[in-house]
Scaffold this active site. Sequence first.
Site, PDB file in Angstrom:
ATOM      1  N   GLU A 218      45.427  50.637   8.372  1.00 15.19           N
ATOM      2  CA  GLU A 218      44.096  50.211   7.953  1.00 15.19           C
ATOM      3  C   GLU A 218      44.022  50.119   6.426  1.00 15.19           C
ATOM      4  OE1 GLU A 218      39.679  52.194   7.629  1.00 15.19           O
ATOM      5  OE2 GLU A 218      41.040  52.929   9.175  1.00 15.19           O
TER       6      GLU A 218
ATOM      7  N   ASP B 129      43.400  46.559   4.632  1.00 14.68           N
ATOM      8  CA  ASP B 129      42.217  46.401   3.791  1.00 14.68           C
ATOM      9  C   ASP B 129      42.590  45.731   2.468  1.00 14.68           C
ATOM     10  OD1 ASP B 129      39.430  47.044   2.861  1.00 14.68           O
ATOM     11  OD2 ASP B 129      40.550  48.314   1.477  1.00 14.68           O
TER      12      ASP B 129
ATOM     13  N   GLU C 147      41.478  45.713  10.390  1.00 19.99           N
ATOM     14  CA  GLU C 147      42.247  45.884   9.155  1.00 19.99           C
ATOM     15  C   GLU C 147      43.648  46.390   9.456  1.00 19.99           C
ATOM     16  OE1 GLU C 147      38.729  46.825   5.901  1.00 19.99           O
ATOM     17  OE2 GLU C 147      39.686  48.509   6.935  1.00 19.99           O
TER      18      GLU C 147
END
Length: 234
Positions: free
Chosen positions: A46, A50, A122
């Site tokens: 993640e 991101d 993400e």
Amino acid sequence: MKDIKQLEEKLNHHFHNQNLILEAITHRSFLNENKDWPTTHNERLEFLGDSILGFLTAEYLFKNYSNFSEGKLTSIRAALVNTDSLLSVAHELGLEHFILTSKGEAKDLKTNRSYVLANAIEAIIGALYLDGGVEKAKQFVEKYIFPKTEEIIKKAAYKDNKSLFQEKSQEIYGITPTYKTLKSWGPDHEKQFEVGVYLGEELIATAKGYSKQEAELEAAKKALIKKGWVQNNN
């Protein structure tokens, strides 16, 4: 959970390293009930996804909206990659049928705790990047994220509640709002926060959320309503 091959078809990518896609859909809570699971949870992916999503979106906006200021580009990028945007992608993929969570967490996927699904998007972007390179991650973002841009611009949806409250506060009072975390509680995988929004020393509104960002946005919304600067449409 549905067959992982169905998710790969939706992503238009067969993972050479199957552990990457498994990790991307594994929430921290799942490991509490499945100690022998072959991967870790998806928070590191993640983090990577991101950053990749932010970079690709910034590049796209820079190349396609040359007449927009840095501030406007930043706001539009934030709207494109926020929880609501990613959650819509998750539902488009049917990700709720693939995500691996604890039994308790699974019950909450249809509630406001659906940030679990948004975070997994993400993680999937991070997994696509590691397994297929930046072009594979870019193909996904181009298909699911970039098409939202024109609608966001048309509706001025890039002006979130925090942005609106800041604009109004500066315009009317000449003050920039500040946000303070008043308290937090709960285990790491389901921590909650209470945040207050202030104008100077005055507390205008408070709100709770499963992330500081979520709580701040809700506090700004309440503050806008309290000041009478927007209508309460709920």
